[in-house]
Design a protein around this motif. Structure first.
Motif, PDB file in Angstrom:
ATOM      1  N   LEU A 320       0.825  -1.208   0.000  1.00 11.68           N
ATOM      2  CA  LEU A 320       0.000   0.000   0.000  1.00 11.68           C
ATOM      3  C   LEU A 320       0.860   1.258   0.000  1.00 11.68           C
ATOM      4  CD1 LEU A 320      -2.880  -1.002   2.454  1.00 11.68           C
ATOM      5  CD2 LEU A 320      -2.856  -1.087  -0.042  1.00 11.68           C
ATOM      6  N   ARG A 321       2.052   1.184   0.589  1.00  9.87           N
ATOM      7  CA  ARG A 321       2.958   2.333   0.553  1.00  9.87           C
ATOM      8  C   ARG A 321       3.367   2.638  -0.893  1.00  9.87           C
ATOM      9  NH1 ARG A 321       6.400   5.156   4.149  1.00  9.87           N
ATOM     10  NH2 ARG A 321       7.168   6.920   2.926  1.00  9.87           N
ATOM     11  N   GLY A 322       3.444   1.608  -1.717  1.00  9.97           N
ATOM     12  CA  GLY A 322       3.788   1.806  -3.117  1.00  9.97           C
ATOM     13  C   GLY A 322       2.719   2.526  -3.915  1.00  9.97           C
ATOM     14  N   LEU A 323       1.530   2.711  -3.325  1.00 11.82           N
ATOM     15  CA  LEU A 323       0.432   3.390  -4.020  1.00 11.82           C
ATOM     16  C   LEU A 323       0.284   4.845  -3.587  1.00 11.82           C
ATOM     17  CD1 LEU A 323      -2.254   0.542  -3.709  1.00 11.82           C
ATOM     18  CD2 LEU A 323      -0.403   0.777  -5.376  1.00 11.82           C
ATOM     19  N   ASP A 324       1.233   5.349  -2.800  1.00 16.16           N
ATOM     20  CA  ASP A 324       1.093   6.678  -2.204  1.00 16.16           C
ATOM     21  C   ASP A 324       0.784   7.784  -3.207  1.00 16.16           C
ATOM     22  OD1 ASP A 324       1.267   6.113   0.448  1.00 16.16           O
ATOM     23  OD2 ASP A 324       3.264   6.943   0.761  1.00 16.16           O
ATOM     24  N   ASP A 325       1.457   7.799  -4.333  1.00 19.32           N
ATOM     25  CA  ASP A 325       1.312   8.929  -5.257  1.00 19.32           C
ATOM     26  C   ASP A 325      -0.095   9.052  -5.833  1.00 19.32           C
ATOM     27  OD1 ASP A 325       3.936   9.587  -4.845  1.00 19.32           O
ATOM     28  OD2 ASP A 325       4.673   8.534  -6.621  1.00 19.32           O
ATOM     29  N   VAL A 326      -0.778   7.925  -5.971  1.00 21.41           N
ATOM     30  CA  VAL A 326      -2.115   7.959  -6.572  1.00 21.41           C
ATOM     31  C   VAL A 326      -3.179   7.402  -5.637  1.00 21.41           C
ATOM     32  CG1 VAL A 326      -1.243   7.823  -8.923  1.00 21.41           C
ATOM     33  CG2 VAL A 326      -1.743   5.716  -7.682  1.00 21.41           C
ATOM     34  N   GLY A 327      -2.774   6.907  -4.484  1.00 22.85           N
ATOM     35  CA  GLY A 327      -3.711   6.270  -3.571  1.00 22.85           C
ATOM     36  C   GLY A 327      -4.640   7.257  -2.890  1.00 22.85           C
ATOM     37  N   PRO A 328      -5.648   6.731  -2.208  1.00 22.64           N
ATOM     38  CA  PRO A 328      -6.663   7.582  -1.580  1.00 22.64           C
ATOM     39  C   PRO A 328      -6.309   8.005  -0.166  1.00 22.64           C
ATOM     40  CG  PRO A 328      -7.308   5.300  -1.375  1.00 22.64           C
ATOM     41  CD  PRO A 328      -5.992   5.300  -2.124  1.00 22.64           C
ATOM     42  N   GLY A 329      -5.172   7.511   0.369  1.00 20.94           N
ATOM     43  CA  GLY A 329      -4.835   7.770   1.762  1.00 20.94           C
ATOM     44  C   GLY A 329      -5.307   6.642   2.655  1.00 20.94           C
ATOM     45  N   PHE A 330      -4.583   5.526   2.638  1.00 25.26           N
ATOM     46  CA  PHE A 330      -4.929   4.382   3.477  1.00 25.26           C
ATOM     47  C   PHE A 330      -4.506   4.649   4.922  1.00 25.26           C
ATOM     48  CE2 PHE A 330      -4.265   2.601  -0.772  1.00 25.26           C
ATOM     49  CZ  PHE A 330      -5.411   1.838  -0.935  1.00 25.26           C
ATOM     50  N   ASP A 331      -5.305   4.186   5.871  1.00 22.59           N
ATOM     51  CA  ASP A 331      -4.941   4.187   7.288  1.00 22.59           C
ATOM     52  C   ASP A 331      -4.684   2.751   7.715  1.00 22.59           C
ATOM     53  OD1 ASP A 331      -5.110   6.905   7.853  1.00 22.59           O
ATOM     54  OD2 ASP A 331      -7.254   6.806   8.288  1.00 22.59           O
ATOM     55  N   VAL A 332      -3.522   2.505   8.334  1.00 20.16           N
ATOM     56  CA  VAL A 332      -3.200   1.185   8.869  1.00 20.16           C
ATOM     57  C   VAL A 332      -3.056   1.313  10.381  1.00 20.16           C
ATOM     58  CG1 VAL A 332      -1.553  -0.719   8.892  1.00 20.16           C
ATOM     59  CG2 VAL A 332      -2.063   0.456   6.740  1.00 20.16           C
ATOM     60  N   ILE A 333      -3.943   0.651  11.110  1.00 16.40           N
ATOM     61  CA  ILE A 333      -3.956   0.694  12.574  1.00 16.40           C
ATOM     62  C   ILE A 333      -3.434  -0.639  13.094  1.00 16.40           C
ATOM     63  CG2 ILE A 333      -5.378   0.952  14.633  1.00 16.40           C
ATOM     64  CD1 ILE A 333      -7.411   2.440  12.867  1.00 16.40           C
ATOM     65  N   VAL A 334      -2.385  -0.587  13.909  1.00 17.56           N
ATOM     66  CA  VAL A 334      -1.790  -1.788  14.482  1.00 17.56           C
ATOM     67  C   VAL A 334      -2.000  -1.752  15.989  1.00 17.56           C
ATOM     68  CG1 VAL A 334       0.324  -3.143  14.767  1.00 17.56           C
ATOM     69  CG2 VAL A 334      -0.046  -1.815  12.668  1.00 17.56           C
ATOM     70  N   GLY A 335      -2.487  -2.844  16.549  1.00 13.55           N
ATOM     71  CA  GLY A 335      -2.652  -2.861  17.997  1.00 13.55           C
ATOM     72  C   GLY A 335      -3.426  -4.071  18.473  1.00 13.55           C
ATOM     73  N   ARG A 336      -3.397  -4.245  19.785  1.00 15.16           N
ATOM     74  CA  ARG A 336      -4.176  -5.263  20.465  1.00 15.16           C
ATOM     75  C   ARG A 336      -4.755  -4.609  21.707  1.00 15.16           C
ATOM     76  NH1 ARG A 336      -2.103  -9.097  22.759  1.00 15.16           N
ATOM     77  NH2 ARG A 336      -3.420 -10.797  22.018  1.00 15.16           N
ATOM     78  N   ASP A 337      -5.850  -5.104  22.194  1.00 10.08           N
ATOM     79  CA  ASP A 337      -6.474  -4.476  23.353  1.00 10.08           C
ATOM     80  C   ASP A 337      -5.588  -4.585  24.584  1.00 10.08           C
ATOM     81  OD1 ASP A 337      -8.779  -3.343  24.847  1.00 10.08           O
ATOM     82  OD2 ASP A 337      -8.720  -5.301  25.822  1.00 10.08           O
ATOM     83  N   SER A 338      -5.013  -5.751  24.816  1.00 12.84           N
ATOM     84  CA  SER A 338      -4.117  -5.998  25.947  1.00 12.84           C
ATOM     85  C   SER A 338      -3.394  -7.296  25.637  1.00 12.84           C
ATOM     86  CB  SER A 338      -4.905  -6.108  27.263  1.00 12.84           C
ATOM     87  OG  SER A 338      -5.716  -7.274  27.273  1.00 12.84           O
ATOM     88  N   ASP A 339      -2.702  -7.849  26.622  1.00 15.97           N
ATOM     89  CA  ASP A 339      -2.032  -9.129  26.426  1.00 15.97           C
ATOM     90  C   ASP A 339      -2.899 -10.295  26.891  1.00 15.97           C
ATOM     91  OD1 ASP A 339       0.227  -8.121  25.249  1.00 15.97           O
ATOM     92  OD2 ASP A 339       1.264  -7.798  27.144  1.00 15.97           O
ATOM     93  N   ALA A 340      -4.209 -10.124  26.845  1.00 17.60           N
ATOM     94  CA  ALA A 340      -5.133 -11.155  27.321  1.00 17.60           C
ATOM     95  C   ALA A 340      -5.501 -12.147  26.224  1.00 17.60           C
ATOM     96  CB  ALA A 340      -6.387 -10.513  27.908  1.00 17.60           C
ATOM     97  N   GLY A 341      -4.547 -12.525  25.395  1.00 18.38           N
ATOM     98  CA  GLY A 341      -4.714 -13.615  24.451  1.00 18.38           C
ATOM     99  C   GLY A 341      -5.796 -13.405  23.409  1.00 18.38           C
ATOM    100  N   ILE A 342      -6.497 -14.493  23.081  1.00 20.56           N
ATOM    101  CA  ILE A 342      -7.483 -14.473  22.001  1.00 20.56           C
ATOM    102  C   ILE A 342      -8.631 -13.519  22.319  1.00 20.56           C
ATOM    103  CG2 ILE A 342      -9.022 -15.882  20.602  1.00 20.56           C
ATOM    104  CD1 ILE A 342      -6.001 -16.505  20.326  1.00 20.56           C
ATOM    105  N   THR A 343      -9.047 -13.470  23.578  1.00 23.17           N
ATOM    106  CA  THR A 343     -10.144 -12.578  23.954  1.00 23.17           C
ATOM    107  C   THR A 343      -9.776 -11.125  23.678  1.00 23.17           C
ATOM    108  OG1 THR A 343     -10.637 -14.152  25.730  1.00 23.17           O
ATOM    109  CG2 THR A 343     -11.800 -12.060  25.774  1.00 23.17           C
ATOM    110  N   ALA A 344      -8.522 -10.765  23.942  1.00 22.79           N
ATOM    111  CA  ALA A 344      -8.067  -9.404  23.651  1.00 22.79           C
ATOM    112  C   ALA A 344      -8.030  -9.144  22.153  1.00 22.79           C
ATOM    113  CB  ALA A 344      -6.686  -9.174  24.262  1.00 22.79           C
ATOM    114  N   ASN A 345      -7.647 -10.154  21.370  1.00 20.78           N
ATOM    115  CA  ASN A 345      -7.672  -9.994  19.910  1.00 20.78           C
ATOM    116  C   ASN A 345      -9.070  -9.647  19.417  1.00 20.78           C
ATOM    117  OD1 ASN A 345      -4.984 -10.702  19.903  1.00 20.78           O
ATOM    118  ND2 ASN A 345      -5.271 -12.685  18.921  1.00 20.78           N
ATOM    119  N   ILE A 346     -10.066 -10.327  19.978  1.00 18.50           N
ATOM    120  CA  ILE A 346     -11.447 -10.080  19.559  1.00 18.50           C
ATOM    121  C   ILE A 346     -11.906  -8.704  20.028  1.00 18.50           C
ATOM    122  CG2 ILE A 346     -13.821 -10.905  19.681  1.00 18.50           C
ATOM    123  CD1 ILE A 346     -11.840 -12.671  18.087  1.00 18.50           C
ATOM    124  N   ALA A 347     -11.564  -8.332  21.261  1.00 16.55           N
ATOM    125  CA  ALA A 347     -11.942  -7.008  21.764  1.00 16.55           C
ATOM    126  C   ALA A 347     -11.347  -5.909  20.892  1.00 16.55           C
ATOM    127  CB  ALA A 347     -11.481  -6.852  23.214  1.00 16.55           C
TER     128      ALA A 347
END
Length: 589
Positions: A320-347
């Motif tokens: 997606l970085r390779g599309l910067d010049d003509v792209g629409p402005g992508f947002d990439v959000i990285v994160g997890r709710d906490s370290d509470a395993g699978i339940t945190a992934n779902i939250a």
């Protein structure tokens, strides 16, 4: 100390507690390494966030959320912990940045969603009979949909001497801290909770998020192999850049992507230009929001880099970085709710979807204890007990039911796994075994040693560790170079379906940026119609360990029974998928 939020009309209200190190090198960058909800997680109006920060010096500093400066106060404490308390009335989720003396931190996404769960500490876990680390006093209850979830959770807490400490309200799921002191006491309470009329399922958590990487231990392909060529990676970028520039009638649309990972190394050259407060000042560039990692070659940095890494820095290269010049402005959000395993992934996934994420990347998964690989040997990677798997299955079912009802156009892209096992059997693996239009499952391949054209089925071969079977929708290149600490260095080669998955995630985001009206089943059809082939033709018969994906059907080849692709497994063709997406704009719906 009791903390109150100062009220001022029209301004953010914030109370910040900061612990400052005694001495910090002047040149050390400000890095937010962790952002989590803390305090009373049931409080939606006034929310408290805990941050772990390094690089702040003694003296004045500022915090900005969505580019707006927060009103704040400084109070002394110790360590590197910062607390942020916000009145959420009229506010929205967005990037949080800290500033001091001209230096700016990495941007992290602060979600004002209400889905959060608590992680256990080292003193709150124990080893169960399967040798797995299990939470002793924290469980989650999925309440039947006809009941008021919070009301029932509080009733159950009072009945069993517990406390409600976390919640995922859209899934009617609430986390309880039990009075249990050991696993026997916990299991007895879980058994009683499961018998309650209002309880659909009880979720127990096993192992921590730190153990969430499913290893592909097979040797990497030769270093000079261009693995992404097997998916026409550069052809796709060239097509997006040139075709959309030449055709003024094709309007692109911003798409938000969520990646369930812990962090990204913003000191690596691949990500260093994402720091600062106002990424969105350039409406066409990709913006990356994530906690900071200490090392450039971690799982989160590598997965995220396949979408967002800068080009020509020596490490990874983001699609997606390779599309910067003509792209629409992508947002990439990285994160997890906490370290509470699978339940945190779902939250975290629930919060991301409510914050506008259209494509979710899940480069994770788990196997049931006792699952075997295609050779009949037991799997020893990311296994969970039967009771834990049952709870996770119910929680995931609630998540996908909620998606279908409330967010039917959101898609989840999940790795097939690296256990050389069967991805589509619920007794073997979650979440890839779920059958829903909104879940895409990705297997892994690598370049073969044969000198054949890229569209030849023999151009790539199945990655030995990749999980297989009919539930896998498509396969993509499984090996990628990691980011590096210095520019112009070559990173180590990392392999696994975790790294095949973001190739599909990025492609789906690009397709949706061209035609945001595409629904999940239409996206899958375009992926499969555009796919190249891999492997032999099997005429739809069970093929033990050789059938990597669901075989290509005649309906995916213009109903041509004699098409040579029919019966083969599907290999990602990023270029042709984009071409078909542009063509879809002209079709009458």
């Amino acid at each position: 100390m009791t903390c109150t939020v100062p009220h001022k009309r029209g301004l953010w209200s914030a109370l910040l507690f900061l612990a400052l190190p005694v001495t910090v090198a002047a040149a050390e960058p400000i890095r937010i390494q962790q952002l989590q909800r803390c305090g009373d997680l049931l409080q939606a109006q006034t929310q408290t966030f805990c941050l772990r920060v390094k690089g702040l010096q003694a003296g004045e500093w500022q915090a900005r959320l969505n580019g707006e400066r927060l009103a704040q106060q400084h109070l002394g404490s110790s360590g590197e912990t910062l607390q942020l308390q916000l009145d959420t009335d009229g506010k929205r989720s967005g990037p949080l940045v800290l500033e001091q003396q001209g230096r700016q931190s990495n941007p992290v996404w602060l979600s004002l969603g209400t889905s959060h769960v608590v992680a256990a500490t080292e003193d709150e876990v124990a080893e169960n009979m399967d040798g797995l680390t299990s939470y002793v006093d924290l469980v989650s209850v999925v309440i039947e949909e006809e009941y008021d979830g919070l009301e029932q959770a509080e009733r159950l807490a009072e009945k069993y001497g517990a406390r409600v400490v976390g919640m995922i309200p859209p899934l009617n799921t609430y986390q309880l801290r039990l009075a249990a002191k050991n696993l026997d006491e916990r299991d007895a309470t879980v058994l009683r909770l499961g018998g309650e009329v209002s309880v659909d399922a009880v979720v127990i958590e096993e192992s921590g998020a730190e153990d969430g990487i499913e290893a592909d231990t097979a040797s990497a392909p030769p270093a000079d192999n261009e693995e992404w060529a097997s998916n026409r990676f550069l052809d796709a970028i060239n097509f997006y850049q040139r075709r959309l520039q030449q055709e003024s009638g094709v309007e692109t649309h911003p798409i938000r992507i969520g990646i369930i990972e812990r962090d990204v190394d913003f000191d690596a050259p691949d990500f260093s230009d994402y720091t600062g407060a106002d990424c969105r000042a350039d409406s066409r560039r990709l913006c990356l929001y994530a906690p900071d990692a200490d090392q450039p070659d971690g799982h989160g940095s590598t997965v995220s880099g396949i979408l967002a890494a800068a080009w020509d820095k020596g490490g990874n290269s983001g699609f997606l970085r390779g599309l910067d010049d003509v792209g629409p402005g992508f947002d990439v959000i990285v994160g997890r709710d906490s370290d509470a395993g699978i339940t945190a992934n779902i939250a975290a996934s629930v919060n991301m979807v409510e914050d506008g994420v259209r494509v979710l990347n899940w480069s994770w998964g788990i196997h049931r204890v006792g699952a075997i690989d295609v050779n009949g040997d037991p799997i020893d990677s990311l296994v969970r007990s039967g009771i834990a798997m049952s709870g996770y299955e119910e929680l995931l079912e609630e998540f996908f039911l909620w998606l279908r009802e409330e967010h039917p156009n959101v898609v989840v892209v999940n790795s097939a796994g690296n256990g050389s096992s069967f991805s589509g059997r619920d007794e073997y693996r979650l979440p890839s075994s779920f059958v829903t239009d909104q879940l895409f499952v990705v297997g892994g391949h690598q370049r073969s040693e044969k000198d054949v054209p890229v569209d030849d089925a023999a151009y790539a071969v199945k990655r030995k560790a990749s999980n297989i079977d009919m539930r896998v929708d498509i396969t993509a290149a499984a090996c990628v170079r990691a980011s590096t600490a210095k520019a112009d260095e070559e990173g180590e080669v990392h392999c696994g379906t975790s790294y095949a998955t973001p190739l599909v995630t990025g492609l789906l985001a690009a397709m949706l940026s061209i035609n945001p009206e595409l629904e999940p089943d239409q996206l899958r059809m375009l992926l499969r119609r555009s796919a190249m082939t891999i492997g032999e033709e099997y005429d739809f018969e069970p093929t033990e360990g050789d059938d990597l994906t669901a075989p290509i059907l005649p309906s995916e080849r213009a109903n041509d029974l004699n098409n040579p692709d029919v019966g083969h497994s599907a290999r990602l063709d990023m270029y042709k998928a984009l071409d078909l997406t542009v063509q879809s704009l002209d079709r009458v719906r």
